[in-house]
Design a protein around this motif. Structure first.
Motif, short mmCIF file in Angstrom:
data_model
loop_
_atom_site.label_atom_id
_atom_site.label_comp_id
_atom_site.label_asym_id
_atom_site.label_seq_id
_atom_site.Cartn_x
_atom_site.Cartn_y
_atom_site.Cartn_z
N SER A 27 1.10 -1.11 -0.23
CA SER A 27 -0.23 0.09 0.32
C SER A 27 0.60 1.32 0.22
O SER A 27 0.55 2.23 -0.20
N TYR A 258 -14.84 -4.47 -5.89
CA TYR A 258 -14.04 -6.17 -5.62
C TYR A 258 -14.79 -7.10 -5.74
O TYR A 258 -15.57 -7.38 -5.10
N GLU A 262 -10.26 -9.54 -10.03
CA GLU A 262 -9.77 -7.67 -9.68
C GLU A 262 -11.71 -7.17 -9.43
O GLU A 262 -12.55 -6.99 -9.02
N TYR A 263 -11.06 -4.98 -9.50
CA TYR A 263 -12.14 -4.33 -9.54
C TYR A 263 -12.84 -4.42 -11.20
O TYR A 263 -12.29 -4.58 -11.84
N GLN A 284 -7.08 0.80 -14.99
CA GLN A 284 -5.78 0.34 -14.51
C GLN A 284 -5.29 1.19 -14.29
O GLN A 284 -4.60 0.33 -12.96
N TRP A 285 -4.79 2.13 -13.89
CA TRP A 285 -3.96 2.86 -13.04
C TRP A 285 -4.15 3.35 -11.91
O TRP A 285 -3.62 3.25 -11.08
N GLU A 287 -5.65 2.24 -7.89
CA GLU A 287 -5.17 0.91 -7.82
C GLU A 287 -6.40 1.89 -5.96
O GLU A 287 -6.03 2.36 -4.92
N ASP A 289 -7.59 0.06 -3.81
CA ASP A 289 -7.06 -0.03 -2.25
C ASP A 289 -6.19 0.20 -1.29
O ASP A 289 -6.08 0.66 0.22
N LYS A 290 -6.34 1.45 -2.22
CA LYS A 290 -4.45 2.64 -1.85
C LYS A 290 -5.65 4.00 -1.09
O LYS A 290 -4.16 4.82 -1.12
#
Length: 810
Positions: A27, A258, A262-263, A284-285, A287, A289-290
């Motif tokens: 993360s 999710y 994948e998301y 795709q760029w 994220e 979860d962050k």
């Protein structure tokens, strides 16, 4: 409903630690490793600067002073141009549950209305004065003068929970609206998001049915107050995590969910409340979860905090851009890292949230709630100053050290310290599938070796940091080629005022490359009656006897032979390496090698072999029985006291087995070193002197750290003892190894201060291992332990290899 006690043993805790480290690797921000990131040399005129102040909000306002709290978790409800609204979410301690008729008898749900301009609390609204007392209030969101209060209650006739929302006008303190959503089945309210003038509530159905369906429900409130619900549900799919909802514009939101593996992403049109599945390649760029603490700013952009500052999502260019650096403000970043973004624009940032304080001057552990509003200054007051780059082993410092940096920058007219994350252990780690203490320690040793190499290379090339903090465990750097000798700045320290044995124990060949500003103590906490002849440690034979006679044959050092040996070697490394020369051909080396061969198992036990019986035994022994001894790495006086009453007369910490029975090692909680090629050594030394000042030493001590300053240490001990002898302190006698509170068997006495001081004075040397040397020993010594070679043959190879390493360093 009764709480279920979760018992955590030391080994289980180790697994949690490993997992947390692995998650932090996943993360963390992208890190410029080694010399991949170019450092700035001067603060530029156009570098932005933000001014602000951290304002503590007293969340105990409006509470009954005669009742003790069980918990208090203040939460941000929302903010606008006029007010910041905080929910004081907690409960009172209940002595007799027979007196409790409804939630309002013990549950605390107060709204604190804070004037945004003055940061003063101007009004407190007890929500239970407006809402029926048997409702359980679980969330509040605030927007434009109105608070939306989410509550649930039990419908005894329908035998289900009922979801309600109350609308409260904070000016008139009246309920102006009420919606009964009926039975909520297994839905749980998870969050509220603002997109333009729309509000989106997310609810999750987490209790799976026979078909294992899980799904999300979004409740959309339009600017005119109309509400629409849409559900993300599929009979053939399981929708799991929805970390956040992002604003694409004032009427369009992006919803990432999710769904293994994948998301999936949905574009939500808020004008007609329709969700359209988007092409995952488009995002795709991103994220998700962050971005669990992302905020939709008032300027339409999405902002989120990172270790470095604040970044914004650029959906047009498909990337994240840093818009604010914590180095560019006058507020302590330690607290900013814990706060959440309440409001953002390009020129101002509002942070709100809780942060922990261990300041023992108030004789209590406090969970504070703070508000910080940063506004962009017209010019940077530090423009033109030369930059001193300061790095830290794990990418973080405690609040005291950040305060010291801020103070230094205010005082210095020519230099400006900037905190850097170019060199952190996580960037060099590869923990993989860790399943034992041996595997974890080996992986950590490998990471330390790689980090040492990167720092050594860049320092030699003049591209490294100027000040290195908390890198004392990187023993490879303790060399004139990399760091300056700081002993000249400590030789005047009076042993009656400072624990100079700690300073001397940190020296390598008489030189002090890294000063331990605060430290931990590693050894065996037990009764003094079990000590060896030296009274401060054990010889191998004495420790073997101790294990056999007092511990029923169970060694407290849970490592296999190779790592066990490196631990004992590190504790005596001054006997084997001196003046750049290696000498393993000594009776002392043979003494610890023979002990390990004869008494230590080849490998440590696998963590996944831990049984429920083992966990229960650890819990029972620690809380109801009496332990004989504990292997510890004690971080402060609280750690000593908590273990003190789990152990039969556990008033001392003894050293690990050594040929001379020496005392415990000390690890470094905070250390400081200066690069040989620092931009200005004298300017860096001024910062070191600041860390040794009475003010900083006392502040660290009052945050429950062992420090060099004797008076600061004793003052903090007195405060801690006073605290733990109070009712509130007794509630916080918590042992993280076993996951529960420790019953206090008697009051703590002032004599514990003398006991702890004697332990400090018995410390032998710093636990500063040279990763390269330790790796050589781990590779070569097993041939002796397994009987494949005699010790002389192994020593010859290991000694030659170690000497070559030192020769190559010069």
């Amino acid at each position: 409903m009764s709480d279920r006690l979760i018992v955590v043993t030391k080994k289980i805790l180790e697994m949690v630690i490993v997992l947390s480290i692995m998650l932090s690797v996943v993360s963390c921000d992208a890190v410029s490793v080694g010399n991949n990131g170019k450092r700035k040399s001067v603060v530029a005129k156009n570098d932005p600067w933000f001014e602000g102040e951290l304002v503590d909000i007293d969340v105990s306002q409006g509470l009954d002073p005669d009742r003790r709290l069980t918990n208090m978790f203040p939460k941000l409800a929302g903010a606008d141009e006029k007010f910041i609204v905080v929910l004081a979410d907690g409960s009172y301690k209940v002595d007799d549950w027979g007196t409790i008729k409804s939630n309002s008898d013990y549950v605390i749900r107060n709204l604190l209305i804070i004037d945004r301009a003055t940061k003063q609390t101007v009004k407190i609204i007890d929500l239970y004065s407006l809402i029926k007392g048997d409702d359980y209030i679980n969330a509040v969101s605030y927007q434009n003068g109105t608070a939306a209060v989410r509550a649930e209650s039990w419908d005894s006739k329908a035998k289900q929970s009922v979801d309600r929302e109350y609308t409260i006008d904070i000016e008139t303190e009246t309920v102006t609206g009420f919606i009964d959503y009926g039975g909520i089945d297994d839905f749980w309210f998870r969050g509220s998001y603002k997109v333009g003038n729309y509000k989106i509530d997310s609810l999750y159905r987490y209790m799976v049915d026979a078909n294992e369906n899980r799904y999300w429900l979004l409740r959309i409130t339009s600017p005119d107050g109309n509400q629409t619900e849409i559900t993300f549900e599929d009979q053939d799919e399981r929708y799991d995590e929805l970390p956040s909802i992002f604003a694409l514009d004032d009427s369009t939101a992006l919803v990432p969910i999710y769904r293994k593996p994948e998301y999936v992403f949905y574009k939500l049109d808020l004008t007609n409340c329709k969700a359209t599945k988007a092409d995952s390649k488009e995002f795709q760029w991103l994220e998700p979860d962050k971005l669990r603490r992302a905020s939709n700013g008032s300027d339409g952009k999405v902002y989120f905090t990172t270790r470095r500052g604040i970044s914004s999502l650029d959906f047009e260019n498909k990337n994240a851009k840093q818009v604010f650096d914590f180095n560019n403000c006058n507020v302590n970043r330690r607290y900013m890292e814990d706060l959440e973004i309440a409001e953002c624009s390009g020129d101002s940032f509002l942070f709100c949230g809780s942060y922990d304080s261990l300041d023992m001057r108030s004789s209590k552990f406090v969970k504070n709630y703070a508000v910080v509003e940063l506004k962009k200054a017209k010019k940077n007051p530090h423009a033109g100053k030369k930059i001193i780059e300061l790095c830290s082993y794990d990418g973080y410092l405690n609040g005291t050290l950040y305060d010291a940096i801020i103070k230094y920058n205010e005082i210095s007219s020519d230099y400006h310290i900037e905190f850097s994350d170019r060199y952190i252990m996580n960037a060099y780690s590869d923990f993989g599938d860790i399943n034992s203490s041996d595997e974890y320690d080996s992986a950590l040793l490998g990471a330390n070796g790689k980090l040492s190499d990167a720092l050594a290379m860049d320092i030699m090339n003049g591209e490294g940091p100027d000040i290195l903090m908390n890198t004392s465990r990187l023993g490879q750097l303790n060399n004139d080629n990399f760091l300056i000798d700081l002993s000249v700045y400590t030789q005047e320290l009076d042993s009656s005022k400072y624990y100079t044995n700690i300073i001397n124990g940190a020296k390598t060949d008489g030189k002090l490359y890294q000063i331990p500003i605060s430290y931990t103590i590693e050894g065996i906490q037990t009764s003094p009656e079990y000590a060896g002849k030296t009274k401060i440690g054990f010889t191998p034979g004495e420790y073997e006897k101790f294990i056999s006679e007092e511990l029923n044959g169970k060694d407290l050092i849970e490592s296999g032979q190779a790592l066990y040996f490196t631990k004992l070697f590190t504790g005596m490394s001054d006997e084997f390496i001196s003046g750049g020369r290696v000498n393993f051909s000594s009776s002392k080396f043979a003494d610890i090698a023979g002990y390990v061969k004869e008494t230590v198992p080849r490998n440590s036990a696998a963590w996944n072999t831990i049984t429920d019986e083992t966990q229960q035994d650890s819990y029972e022994t620690a809380t109801k029985g009496i332990r004989t001894a504990i292997y510890c790495n004690c971080p402060g006086i609280s750690g000593y006291l908590i273990k003190r009453y789990q152990i039969k007369d556990g008033t001392t910490i003894l050293g690990l087995p050594s040929s001379d029975g020496r005392g415990p090692m000390f690890g470094t909680d905070t250390s400081v070193a200066i690069s040989k090629n620092a931009v200005n050594i004298d300017a860096c030394v001024e910062f070191v002197k600041m860390l040794l000042s009475d003010e900083v030493q006392e502040d660290l001590a009052m945050n429950d750290k062992f420090v060099l300053n004797r008076e600061a240490f004793k003052k903090s001990c007195s405060a801690v003892i006073e605290y733990y002898n109070s009712p509130a302190g007794a509630d916080n006698l918590f042992d993280y190894e076993i996951g529960t509170n420790v019953p206090r068997r008697s009051k703590f006495q002032d004599e514990e201060i003398d006991n702890m001081e004697n332990i400090i004075l018995s410390c032998s040397k710093s636990n500063s291992s040279d990763a390269a040397i330790s790796t050589i020993l781990m590779e070569e010594m097993p041939a002796y332990f397994l009987g494949q070679k005699d010790l002389d043959a192994v020593i010859k190879i290991a000694q030659d290899r170690a000497q070559k390493v030192l020769d190559e360093r010069g």
